[in-house]
Design a protein around this motif. Structure first.
Motif, PDB file in Angstrom:
ATOM      1  N   LEU C  88       0.836  -1.201   0.000  1.00  0.00           N
ATOM      2  CA  LEU C  88       0.000   0.000   0.000  1.00  0.00           C
ATOM      3  C   LEU C  88       0.868   1.247   0.000  1.00  0.00           C
ATOM      4  N   LEU C  89       1.910   1.234   0.818  1.00  0.00           N
ATOM      5  CA  LEU C  89       2.759   2.417   0.977  1.00  0.00           C
ATOM      6  C   LEU C  89       3.486   2.743  -0.325  1.00  0.00           C
ATOM      7  N   LYS C  90       3.947   1.701  -0.995  1.00  0.00           N
ATOM      8  CA  LYS C  90       4.622   1.915  -2.288  1.00  0.00           C
ATOM      9  C   LYS C  90       3.728   2.646  -3.267  1.00  0.00           C
ATOM     10  N   ARG C  91       2.421   2.374  -3.143  1.00  0.00           N
ATOM     11  CA  ARG C  91       1.462   3.003  -4.063  1.00  0.00           C
ATOM     12  C   ARG C  91       0.968   4.345  -3.534  1.00  0.00           C
ATOM     13  N   GLY C  92       1.583   4.796  -2.459  1.00  0.00           N
ATOM     14  CA  GLY C  92       1.279   6.151  -1.984  1.00  0.00           C
ATOM     15  C   GLY C  92       0.200   6.237  -0.927  1.00  0.00           C
ATOM     16  N   ALA C  93      -0.342   5.095  -0.542  1.00  0.00           N
ATOM     17  CA  ALA C  93      -1.429   5.143   0.456  1.00  0.00           C
ATOM     18  C   ALA C  93      -0.892   5.569   1.817  1.00  0.00           C
ATOM     19  N   ARG C  94      -1.767   6.168   2.593  1.00  0.00           N
ATOM     20  CA  ARG C  94      -1.454   6.423   4.003  1.00  0.00           C
ATOM     21  C   ARG C  94      -2.098   5.295   4.807  1.00  0.00           C
ATOM     22  N   VAL C  95      -1.371   4.802   5.778  1.00  0.00           N
ATOM     23  CA  VAL C  95      -1.807   3.603   6.489  1.00  0.00           C
ATOM     24  C   VAL C  95      -1.736   3.806   7.998  1.00  0.00           C
ATOM     25  N   ILE C  96      -2.808   3.401   8.678  1.00  0.00           N
ATOM     26  CA  ILE C  96      -2.794   3.322  10.146  1.00  0.00           C
ATOM     27  C   ILE C  96      -2.966   1.854  10.495  1.00  0.00           C
ATOM     28  N   ASP C  97      -1.909   1.285  11.090  1.00  0.00           N
ATOM     29  CA  ASP C  97      -1.865  -0.162  11.334  1.00  0.00           C
ATOM     30  C   ASP C  97      -2.165  -0.433  12.806  1.00  0.00           C
TER      31      ASP C  97
END
Lengths: 346, 346, 346, 346
Positions: C88-97
């Motif tokens: 996801l991060l590679k594709r630019g998404a912001r993530v809350i894990d």
């Protein structure tokens, strides 16, 4: 001392049998059987019995079971006893079956409500329904006792005197029952997940619970006419206990005191039925850990109904305790031998 | 923004009103009243509201209460509102009464079931019974709303459509209800002692609970004939929630789907009634903390009965939430304003 | 309005995110993902959300997830995020894990305590530990937030001010923590069976729980020296809530009031930390359903120890609520947006 | 058969004594005393004992009590025994006191922690601290036994072997204890209100609980040096059970197995202490209704600490059961007479 075998020793009814039989003066728990944990010690699965002297878990083997025990208790899921019990009985064993496999006299009714094949009819015919307060004589002579279901025990002790009286419309019965979660057994599922059950209540199997025909069968037999019962079970966030709230439409005017007197006569000399004050409200906690069934009656003159409340510990009077009571009857000991249990309160 | 006053702010219904009103876009909680703790901050008694901006607790004073609030909620024990509400109403205040003092139209019936003197008849006549789903228009124009009891809310939402249908014998209703302990309030007694209640269930006030005539009154009004209800409340070891299991004798053959369709029509567009799948079993936990009433219907063709299950959170739809819903109606706001509460699960 | 996606929507943290985000003024719950129930409606699995407007459950697909959401919450079991988040991060998404996969800075420590392979080091380096009260600035600029564990949240908020003070021996910490059962998730096992858990308490994973290094890492970073923590979790028969009872050996004489003052300064202006009166005893119920962490401090001059008590709702401040708080920081909204939750009491 | 009297028969410890003594082969429950309900039958206050053959409740009268009983159990609130016991002892009665009035050797320490006047010093000197596993010989010859507190029983059985070993810093003990609500007795207060306690946990009396000096006194006596204990009790939403989680700082390197071996030796032949597998986690439910204390030990080599877990049923081993065990020792019967109780599971 007789030798006792328990099949399904790692389930809740099995360990409750062990608790009760460990205090029984005439019994040696000689064999424990388990299909899942043979060769292990029971306390490796259930550490609460550590220090209690018990045999290892053995595999199920009809030949050995019949030879090595004076009586075998089956605390197994539906369907197991239908196959295993005939093998034991043929070899002369005496069997007390805590499952539902031999409670219904009609294989057809069993098939309809349990959605599985019934036990062979020849053996169904020989089974005695072990509601000890009402069938003591037959139990005494039985080779195979079908120990009543938890809900039917509470419902039948609450209703048989009225069913016999003829005072109530036999098609008007409503049995609204509330049970603790231990009745569902030790198997895991979302249905017994703590976070789903805690602080919540729900009904289940409305109009479809397999204990319905069991209650109807016995009420009809005792009442001499066909009784029809609307039975609704509920799951309550507690471990043990069943409360039955039962409603019947009166066909003649009677008072609470008259109904109370009817019950007093019916249960005189019965050590495990405690008739509570007319108009009182027994609590499941008041029979916790004991073999008692506490009952109170209420007549509502405004509506023309009788309401009967009864409470049991589903693991004791509703399962293992009544099974021990039946064993006592089968071996000619006083009914309460090994069961003089004061409830654990609070 | 309207100014709201809450009487009985230190009780459970009072603090639940505060929780709900704190999230309401058009309301300022302007005054909190308490007969026992005036001059204190609420969080000295109930620390869970620390950091929530609230006025200090004031003494009860009809003059000030009428002048300083656009609406006053009374979350007080039986008997208080019967005396206080007329004083407020005379001074022009609008009142939403969460107690039972103005729910019964007949003072005589109140005296019989509540064992105390009723409110003056002139004011009883003006009170509107605030079952929002069924009396929205009258509530909108009311000066005094009698907020329904917790049990009657769950029972009436479960039964009014059938009462109107004429499909059920109006004297056959049995309402077997199960409640969490918060319904008993914050007062201390052996009846709410944790060790007595935990892991146990019991019925109480069989044939004598004061919510019986409230259910009968409203069913009869909506059904157009006299309805008689056998009502039995039970105390369940959980904090919140009411489950009603209601039984009616069908007078014509209908299917579960037909009854379901009847309810679908009855509650179309009602934001807080959720009709669940036919034959399903709603759980009190599924409405926890919310203003929903979830309902499912079951027809048992074998017995000729209809069984309706309904669940509410007794503190929300059964008390404070329905009171806010009524306030919304009185002030012309959409019914769900401030109440779009997703249940807390698990 | 931003578009939000939730992975693991059918688990307890997932549905709690839905509850909170449903009331958030700037958020649209745009996508729900589930590996087990794609194509279904969420209310078929969790009927408590019936009537809440929600998208259907979709399959997990990194490309779609990155394109269709402004931020993605991962409420997934250990190990899932370690693989999915980099995609996801590679594709630019912001993530809350919400899982533990990115909380520990050292992959080696993760391997040792979690007994599985850590996430790639390059991504571990970019993750920001989302303890909102202490790392707000870093969270604001993060692409990947590692939402703290439930136990660490309660422990760290309780201990960081003292860790920074230098008043306590940094190797003396004992964190004795008690949790409700919801922390174990919705999966079924004997460990969450109602009949095994109800009316009982036990410790688990003594000296071995994977939250130990998380607490130590953050205390050490904030305290500037190495802190060692003895952490013991317990399972309590309740659905929600964590209580931490923490003990530290004082290295200089201080009073309860001085410690209280230290905490007052540390948490001034923090909307979700409520410092309770010195010497008081917060209850988990007092934060139920809210994002608060309530803390009280006690110095025992007799023993030279400081005892800190802290309580949170493990599903809110210990999981979904703190995740929303972090989202607010990431998007520049006030920290408490959508979270002004008054606790549900009782 | 000896004649036994119970003072405080309507409280929880009193009725638990009745439950246990009803199954004791050498005991007749000859007299029940109550200051509040004299002349009544016990089952009018506590219906769970209906059908159990018991004397009526009598008024408290030292003369009669001494003459009519071979031993008197006092299950009374703090302060009562300090006055009543000397009157009984002077008249030759043997007394087992379940309250805290005779547990502390120093009247001064009692005054400080109990905030009330201690019993006369001459009688304090004659009392024997009835921790049966450690003081059996002294108990056998005692006229007055001070039955240990519930928390001290669980803590001392967990710690005495280590206190004697010298392996642990005697000032490092932390005893974090969790109790069910029955320990608070049957009196009503907000502190035991179901709605306040259910689904919640909290600590209480941090650094101030009166059981602290009791634990320290006995550890110091057995250990031969002064021990200092940080004791923190917690209230858990369950009826029965105490779990102690105890922490000590090791002064030499030992393994879990070495500590386990130490305990094995210490408790060899003790029927009521069950040493559980090293590294296991006993549950309070595993001793429910029984007189067992289950113990497991853990050494954390990383932190240099030993953690000991112990569980008891606070009403049995923590009160009535240990009192019966002490009676057995006083009358020369095997310690477990009347107490071969298999725990009630689940």
């Amino acid at each position: 001392m007789i030798r006792v075998g328990i099949v399904g020793a790692t389930g809740y009814s099995g360990v409750e049998l062990i608790r009760l039989l460990a205090g029984h003066p005439h019994v040696q728990v000689a064999n424990l059987y388990s299909s899942s944990a043979e060769g292990e010690a029971l306390d490796s699965v259930l550490p609460h019995v550590q220090h209690v002297s018990l045999p290892q878990l053995s595999a199920i083997d009809a030949e050995q079971m019949s030879a090595a025990n004076d009586v075998v208790f089956l605390a197994t899921p539906a369907g197991v006893s239908a196959e295993l019990s005939p093998e034991l009985l043929k070899r002369g064993a005496r069997v007390i079956d805590l499952s539902g496999d031999f409670r219904l006299e009609s294989g057809e009714v069993y098939r309809q409500w349990y959605k599985r094949e019934p036990a062979p009819g020849e053996w169904l015919d020989r089974a005695v329904y072990g509601l000890a307060e009402w069938n003591a004589a037959q139990v005494a002579g039985a080779q195979l006792v079908a120990n009543p279901g938890c809900y039917p025990t509470a419902a039948l002790l609450a209703l048989i005197p009225l069913a016999q009286s003829g005072w109530v419309n036999p098609r008007s019965w409503i049995v609204d029952a509330k049970s603790g979660v231990s009745g569902a057994g030790r198997g895991v599922s979302l249905g017994v997940h703590f976070s789903e059950i805690n602080d919540s209540i729900h009904a289940y199997k409305v109009a479809q619970h397999q204990h319905t025909p069991e209650i109807e069968q016995e009420l009809s037999k005792k009442g001499g006419v066909e009784h029809v019962v609307q039975f609704t079970p509920h799951l309550v966030p507690m471990t043990r206990g069943i409360l039955v709230t039962a409603y019947g439409q009166l066909e003649r005017a009677v008072t609470t005191d008259e109904v109370h007197q009817l019950y007093r006569s019916a249960y005189e000399g019965k050590p495990f039925v405690r008739l509570r004050k007319p108009g009182s409200h027994p609590r499941t906690k008041e029979v916790y850990g004991s073999n008692y069934c506490d009952i109170s009656v209420h007549v509502d003159e405004r509506t023309g109904r009788v309401i009967v409340l009864s409470v049991i510990d589903n693991m004791v009077k509703g399962a293992a305790g009544q099974a021990v009571q039946n064993m006592n009857l089968m071996f000619g000991w006083p009914e309460a031998t090994g069961l003089p249990l004061v409830p654990l309160f609070p």
